[in-house]
Design a protein around this motif. Structure first.
Motif, PDB file in Angstrom:
ATOM      1  N   CYS A  22     -30.266  39.333 -36.641  1.00 52.59           N
ATOM      2  CA  CYS A  22     -31.090  40.521 -36.851  1.00 52.59           C
ATOM      3  C   CYS A  22     -30.358  41.698 -36.220  1.00 52.59           C
ATOM      4  N   VAL A  23     -29.962  42.634 -37.068  1.00 53.08           N
ATOM      5  CA  VAL A  23     -29.239  43.814 -36.593  1.00 53.08           C
ATOM      6  C   VAL A  23     -30.200  44.987 -36.502  1.00 53.08           C
ATOM      7  N   ALA A  24     -30.173  45.664 -35.377  1.00 56.39           N
ATOM      8  CA  ALA A  24     -31.059  46.806 -35.137  1.00 56.39           C
ATOM      9  C   ALA A  24     -30.286  48.110 -35.225  1.00 56.39           C
ATOM     10  N   SER A  25     -30.975  49.141 -35.713  1.00 61.91           N
ATOM     11  CA  SER A  25     -30.400  50.479 -35.761  1.00 61.91           C
ATOM     12  C   SER A  25     -31.513  51.495 -35.561  1.00 61.91           C
ATOM     13  N   GLY A  26     -31.127  52.713 -35.230  1.00 62.84           N
ATOM     14  CA  GLY A  26     -32.095  53.790 -35.138  1.00 62.84           C
ATOM     15  C   GLY A  26     -32.886  53.823 -33.851  1.00 62.84           C
ATOM     16  N   GLY A  27     -32.517  53.048 -32.874  1.00 66.48           N
ATOM     17  CA  GLY A  27     -33.237  53.060 -31.607  1.00 66.48           C
ATOM     18  C   GLY A  27     -32.336  52.586 -30.488  1.00 66.48           C
ATOM     19  N   THR A  28     -32.901  52.344 -29.330  1.00 68.32           N
ATOM     20  CA  THR A  28     -32.131  51.846 -28.198  1.00 68.32           C
ATOM     21  C   THR A  28     -32.363  50.342 -28.099  1.00 68.32           C
ATOM     22  N   PHE A  29     -31.493  49.600 -28.739  1.00 66.43           N
ATOM     23  CA  PHE A  29     -31.687  48.159 -28.852  1.00 66.43           C
ATOM     24  C   PHE A  29     -31.838  47.499 -27.498  1.00 66.43           C
ATOM     25  N   ARG A  30     -30.997  47.874 -26.566  1.00 65.04           N
ATOM     26  CA  ARG A  30     -30.989  47.171 -25.282  1.00 65.04           C
ATOM     27  C   ARG A  30     -32.268  47.389 -24.483  1.00 65.04           C
ATOM     28  N   SER A  31     -33.086  48.347 -24.880  1.00 67.84           N
ATOM     29  CA  SER A  31     -34.354  48.615 -24.192  1.00 67.84           C
ATOM     30  C   SER A  31     -35.518  47.820 -24.775  1.00 67.84           C
ATOM     31  N   ASN A  32     -35.277  47.097 -25.858  1.00 65.55           N
ATOM     32  CA  ASN A  32     -36.343  46.372 -26.548  1.00 65.55           C
ATOM     33  C   ASN A  32     -36.300  44.882 -26.249  1.00 65.55           C
ATOM     34  N   HIS A  33     -37.453  44.344 -25.916  1.00 63.97           N
ATOM     35  CA  HIS A  33     -37.613  42.905 -25.934  1.00 63.97           C
ATOM     36  C   HIS A  33     -37.676  42.492 -27.398  1.00 63.97           C
ATOM     37  N   MET A  34     -37.026  41.408 -27.742  1.00 66.56           N
ATOM     38  CA  MET A  34     -36.930  41.007 -29.145  1.00 66.56           C
ATOM     39  C   MET A  34     -37.582  39.650 -29.371  1.00 66.56           C
ATOM     40  N   GLY A  35     -38.213  39.546 -30.525  1.00 63.41           N
ATOM     41  CA  GLY A  35     -38.880  38.290 -30.858  1.00 63.41           C
ATOM     42  C   GLY A  35     -38.560  37.838 -32.266  1.00 63.41           C
ATOM     43  N   TRP A  36     -38.747  36.555 -32.491  1.00 70.87           N
ATOM     44  CA  TRP A  36     -38.695  35.969 -33.828  1.00 70.87           C
ATOM     45  C   TRP A  36     -40.066  35.351 -34.125  1.00 70.87           C
ATOM     46  N   PHE A  37     -40.545  35.623 -35.322  1.00 73.19           N
ATOM     47  CA  PHE A  37     -41.781  35.032 -35.824  1.00 73.19           C
ATOM     48  C   PHE A  37     -41.482  34.397 -37.171  1.00 73.19           C
ATOM     49  N   ARG A  38     -42.410  33.592 -37.638  1.00 72.39           N
ATOM     50  CA  ARG A  38     -42.269  33.016 -38.978  1.00 72.39           C
ATOM     51  C   ARG A  38     -43.636  32.931 -39.632  1.00 72.39           C
ATOM     52  N   GLN A  39     -43.594  32.922 -40.960  1.00 67.62           N
ATOM     53  CA  GLN A  39     -44.840  32.841 -41.730  1.00 67.62           C
ATOM     54  C   GLN A  39     -44.617  31.967 -42.947  1.00 67.62           C
ATOM     55  N   ALA A  40     -45.357  30.873 -43.003  1.00 70.98           N
ATOM     56  CA  ALA A  40     -45.324  29.977 -44.149  1.00 70.98           C
ATOM     57  C   ALA A  40     -46.410  30.395 -45.135  1.00 70.98           C
ATOM     58  N   PRO A  41     -46.272  30.020 -46.400  1.00 67.36           N
ATOM     59  CA  PRO A  41     -47.277  30.396 -47.400  1.00 67.36           C
ATOM     60  C   PRO A  41     -48.670  29.938 -46.995  1.00 67.36           C
ATOM     61  N   GLY A  42     -49.624  30.854 -47.049  1.00 70.12           N
ATOM     62  CA  GLY A  42     -51.004  30.528 -46.744  1.00 70.12           C
ATOM     63  C   GLY A  42     -51.318  30.405 -45.269  1.00 70.12           C
ATOM     64  N   LYS A  43     -50.343  30.705 -44.423  1.00 70.06           N
ATOM     65  CA  LYS A  43     -50.557  30.587 -42.981  1.00 70.06           C
ATOM     66  C   LYS A  43     -50.347  31.931 -42.301  1.00 70.06           C
ATOM     67  N   GLU A  44     -50.859  32.036 -41.087  1.00 70.25           N
ATOM     68  CA  GLU A  44     -50.676  33.252 -40.310  1.00 70.25           C
ATOM     69  C   GLU A  44     -49.259  33.312 -39.749  1.00 70.25           C
ATOM     70  N   ARG A  45     -48.829  34.529 -39.449  1.00 70.59           N
ATOM     71  CA  ARG A  45     -47.538  34.699 -38.817  1.00 70.59           C
ATOM     72  C   ARG A  45     -47.594  34.113 -37.408  1.00 70.59           C
ATOM     73  N   GLU A  46     -46.599  33.292 -37.075  1.00 69.70           N
ATOM     74  CA  GLU A  46     -46.627  32.621 -35.774  1.00 69.70           C
ATOM     75  C   GLU A  46     -45.372  32.904 -34.968  1.00 69.70           C
ATOM     76  N   PHE A  47     -45.575  32.898 -33.653  1.00 67.19           N
ATOM     77  CA  PHE A  47     -44.500  33.144 -32.708  1.00 67.19           C
ATOM     78  C   PHE A  47     -43.499  31.999 -32.714  1.00 67.19           C
ATOM     79  N   VAL A  48     -42.216  32.362 -32.626  1.00 66.97           N
ATOM     80  CA  VAL A  48     -41.163  31.363 -32.549  1.00 66.97           C
ATOM     81  C   VAL A  48     -40.419  31.462 -31.216  1.00 66.97           C
ATOM     82  N   ALA A  49     -39.929  32.684 -30.907  1.00 67.05           N
ATOM     83  CA  ALA A  49     -39.127  32.841 -29.685  1.00 67.05           C
ATOM     84  C   ALA A  49     -39.069  34.310 -29.299  1.00 67.05           C
ATOM     85  N   ARG A  50     -38.756  34.542 -28.038  1.00 63.97           N
ATOM     86  CA  ARG A  50     -38.633  35.916 -27.528  1.00 63.97           C
ATOM     87  C   ARG A  50     -37.544  35.931 -26.473  1.00 63.97           C
ATOM     88  N   ILE A  51     -36.885  37.109 -26.375  1.00 60.71           N
ATOM     89  CA  ILE A  51     -35.841  37.276 -25.380  1.00 60.71           C
ATOM     90  C   ILE A  51     -36.012  38.632 -24.712  1.00 60.71           C
TER      91      ILE A  51
END
Length: 125
Positions: A22-51
């Motif tokens: 995931c490449v970020a632009s337009g902001g201060t990347f190093r100041s952001n905590h970053m997360g990954w989520f996933r969403q399967a068909p018919g399901k809610e978006r769920e947390f995967v990981a954060r850094i």
């Protein structure tokens, strides 16, 4: 305003690996905590990981702990998700997200201000 673009998804067999980027632009990347989520068909978006901003702290959903690894390269404005031993139940659209404020409810989508468009991961049996 941060813009996020994911890549690296695809179709793999169970047991194989993929690395999402995931490449970020337009902001201060190093100041952001970053997360990954996933969403399967018919399901809610769920947390995967954060850094954390420095990469010193990471958090994982129980379902991926020990199989997935989140990392970041602040010099490249990029966050990664290394996914190993993939299972069919990992099939979903994967999204990266940015939290510029450090919210304690990091497992909730509402804690993130910016989102990518998503990348499809499909794991076959």
């Amino acid at each position: 305003q941060a813009q996020l673009v994911e890549s690296g998804g695809g179709l793999v067999q169970a047991g194989e690996s993929l690395r999402l980027s995931c490449v970020a632009s337009g902001g201060t990347f190093r100041s952001n905590h970053m997360g990954w989520f996933r969403q399967a068909p018919g399901k809610e978006r769920e947390f995967v990981a954060r850094i954390s901003t420095s990469g010193g702290a990471t958090y994982y959903a129980d379902s991926v702990k020990g199989r997935f690894l989140i990392s970041r390269d602040n010099a490249k404005n990029t966050v990664y998700l290394q996914m190993n031993s993939l299972k069919p139940e990992d099939t979903a659209v994967y999204y990266c997200a940015a939290d510029p404020y450090y919210r304690s409810n990091y497992y909730s989508p509402v804690a993130y201000n910016y989102w990518g468009q998503g990348t499809q991961v499909t794991v076959s049996t």
